[in-house]
Design an enzyme around this catalytic site. Sequence first.
Site, PDB file in Angstrom:
ATOM      1  N   ARG A   1     -11.926  -0.261   3.558  1.00 51.22           N
ATOM      2  CA  ARG A   1     -12.292  -0.248   2.765  1.00 51.22           C
ATOM      3  C   ARG A   1     -11.961  -1.686   2.568  1.00 51.22           C
ATOM      4  O   ARG A   1     -11.717  -2.696   2.282  1.00 51.22           O
ATOM      5  CB  ARG A   1     -10.695   0.881   2.136  1.00 51.22           C
ATOM      6  CG  ARG A   1     -10.902   0.728   0.182  1.00 51.22           C
ATOM      7  CD  ARG A   1     -10.282   2.062   0.224  1.00 51.22           C
ATOM      8  NE  ARG A   1      -9.357   2.128   0.679  1.00 51.22           N
ATOM      9  CZ  ARG A   1      -7.348   2.489  -0.243  1.00 51.22           C
ATOM     10  NH1 ARG A   1      -8.024   3.305  -1.001  1.00 51.22           N
ATOM     11  NH2 ARG A   1      -6.211   2.202   0.007  1.00 51.22           N
TER      12      ARG A   1
ATOM     13  N   ASP B   1      -0.568   4.610   5.153  1.00 51.39           N
ATOM     14  CA  ASP B   1      -0.647   4.476   4.145  1.00 51.39           C
ATOM     15  C   ASP B   1      -1.359   3.147   4.381  1.00 51.39           C
ATOM     16  O   ASP B   1      -2.085   3.921   5.869  1.00 51.39           O
ATOM     17  CB  ASP B   1       0.332   3.093   2.585  1.00 51.39           C
ATOM     18  CG  ASP B   1       0.010   2.740   1.531  1.00 51.39           C
ATOM     19  OD1 ASP B   1      -1.521   2.305   1.455  1.00 51.39           O
ATOM     20  OD2 ASP B   1       0.179   2.875   0.549  1.00 51.39           O
ATOM     21  N   ASP B   2      -1.839   1.827   4.068  1.00 51.31           N
ATOM     22  CA  ASP B   2      -2.805   1.784   4.682  1.00 51.31           C
ATOM     23  C   ASP B   2      -2.167   1.011   6.402  1.00 51.31           C
ATOM     24  O   ASP B   2      -1.624   0.495   6.351  1.00 51.31           O
ATOM     25  CB  ASP B   2      -3.397  -0.006   4.426  1.00 51.31           C
ATOM     26  CG  ASP B   2      -4.593   0.341   2.805  1.00 51.31           C
ATOM     27  OD1 ASP B   2      -5.710   1.218   2.516  1.00 51.31           O
ATOM     28  OD2 ASP B   2      -3.639  -0.785   2.053  1.00 51.31           O
TER      29      ASP B   2
ATOM     30  N   ASP C   1       2.548   0.506   4.977  1.00 47.89           N
ATOM     31  CA  ASP C   1       1.496   0.029   5.324  1.00 47.89           C
ATOM     32  C   ASP C   1       1.760  -0.819   6.536  1.00 47.89           C
ATOM     33  O   ASP C   1       2.595  -0.769   7.332  1.00 47.89           O
ATOM     34  CB  ASP C   1       1.166  -0.980   4.184  1.00 47.89           C
ATOM     35  CG  ASP C   1       0.802  -0.821   3.515  1.00 47.89           C
ATOM     36  OD1 ASP C   1       1.257   0.595   1.937  1.00 47.89           O
ATOM     37  OD2 ASP C   1       0.364  -1.817   2.485  1.00 47.89           O
TER      38      ASP C   1
ATOM     39  N   LYS D   1     -11.160  -3.072  -1.196  1.00 48.69           N
ATOM     40  CA  LYS D   1     -10.801  -2.615  -2.919  1.00 48.69           C
ATOM     41  C   LYS D   1     -10.392  -3.565  -3.279  1.00 48.69           C
ATOM     42  O   LYS D   1      -9.724  -4.674  -3.007  1.00 48.69           O
ATOM     43  CB  LYS D   1      -9.547  -1.448  -2.337  1.00 48.69           C
ATOM     44  CG  LYS D   1      -8.552  -1.453  -1.789  1.00 48.69           C
ATOM     45  CD  LYS D   1      -7.068  -0.789  -1.888  1.00 48.69           C
ATOM     46  CE  LYS D   1      -6.485  -1.179  -0.858  1.00 48.69           C
ATOM     47  NZ  LYS D   1      -4.485  -0.351  -0.280  1.00 48.69           N
TER      48      LYS D   1
ATOM     49  N   HIS E   1      -4.621   5.646   5.778  1.00 46.98           N
ATOM     50  CA  HIS E   1      -5.395   5.504   4.569  1.00 46.98           C
ATOM     51  C   HIS E   1      -7.018   3.854   4.699  1.00 46.98           C
ATOM     52  O   HIS E   1      -7.549   3.477   4.406  1.00 46.98           O
ATOM     53  CB  HIS E   1      -4.777   4.610   3.603  1.00 46.98           C
ATOM     54  CG  HIS E   1      -4.069   4.958   2.862  1.00 46.98           C
ATOM     55  ND1 HIS E   1      -3.258   5.689   1.811  1.00 46.98           N
ATOM     56  CD2 HIS E   1      -3.900   7.118   2.685  1.00 46.98           C
ATOM     57  CE1 HIS E   1      -2.219   6.479   1.336  1.00 46.98           C
ATOM     58  NE2 HIS E   1      -2.991   6.978   2.202  1.00 46.98           N
TER      59      HIS E   1
END
Length: 367
Positions: free
Chosen positions: A258, A205-206, A185, A260, A227
């Site tokens: 996103r 990742d994020d 991340d 989530k 991501h």
Amino acid sequence: MISALLTVLSISSIVFARPATEAAKRCTGTISSLDDVSDAVKCTTVNINAFTVTAGSTFNLDLMDGTTVNLNGNVAFGNKTWAGPLFEISGDSITFNGNGHTFDGGGPFYWDGQGSNGGVEKPRPMMKIKISGTFENTKIVNSPAQTFSVSNPGPLTITGITIDNSQGDLPNSQSDGLPAGHNTDGFDVSTTDLVIENSSVKNQDDCLAINKGSNIVFQGNTCSGGHGISVGSISSDVTVSGIIIADNTVINNQQALRIKMDSTATGSTVTNITYSGNVGTGLTEFGILIDQSYPDTLKTPGTGVILSDVSFTGATNTLSVESSATPIAINCGKGACTGTWEWTSLKTSGGEANFFFNPPTINGIST
Ligand SMILES: *[C@@H]1O[C@H](CO)[C@@H](O)[C@H](O)[C@H]1NC(C)=O
Ligand SMILES: *[C@@H]1O[C@H](CO)[C@@H](O)[C@H](O)[C@H]1NC(C)=O
Ligand SMILES: *[C@@H]1O[C@H](CO)[C@@H](O)[C@H](O)[C@H]1NC(C)=O
């Protein structure tokens, strides 16, 4: 009269008395090894020379309020499997100038394709930021797993940061054919009053993950390979509000934007999330993914996170997805996505049909 004057003088001498540490503030501390840290942090100017941090130790700067830190060379961290963090900084009204220099986390030593889910223990986060003020112009390469964790005690601006974990895109001998870097991340954030801008993140990742907090601005950043920009994951009993995601460029990510939310979460509220002027290209799975079934994707949603006031307003957001991707997916528990959402500044292109399950009323797109 004289005694009155003396009283005034003695009061003023009390008011202006400086504690012993105050005198030390005017010094400049220099750090060329961990041995120098405890003396250097007694000064309000701290210069860091190039050095390698002893493996298994945190480079911990617990600073006096108002300190200016200048990074004057590159810092590497010795390689060792341990919990971390590698670097930690705390204090109020701090100015951290990276001067374009680098923190090297030694990622390839740890990377095994499993990130923080298993395999080799990886020091994480690499950079733990607990200051108010500014943190700027610094390059971070090869973080073992998560890169920045930010929990500022007052308003903080992070700007001009380059995170480059792109070396972890390739498999290595430990990663069983998967990208070697995982859970890398960019910025993990649980805080209030934070601006992250003009920064670039190449990872797996994020780019940003906001787990809780309010008054957070993420603008003018570039995210590559990961991501996307995330609110969440949202667990139980947290509040997120007042988030502005603006003018970012998201390239070759799984999704651009996103939210989530854990399917099992209860008692949480996410509201007032505004997207404007963001551009996404080469998105491989979704343009926008709003999903209450996390960690599954588009499965049975929970109802324990109330999500409202998600808007695409102001400058147009333009998202272009790959042919097998879904431009917009919204998966909500019954009644858990509420109110009327303004999505008038959104253009999506490419991909397959959008997905909607229990969406709220949305102006600007047809659900
Ligand atoms: C840690 O290991 C990585 C990968 O082998 C290497 O790139 C890095 O230079 C090493 N760090 C140090 C401080 O030796
Ligand atoms: C970020 O970039 C914008 C546009 O170039 C500029 O106006 C702004 O001052 C920059 N922010 C900082 C804190 O340098
Ligand atoms: C939404 O968040 C923005 C940014 O933090 C803030 O300026 C605005 O007042 C908030 N709106 C509401 C209705 O709370």
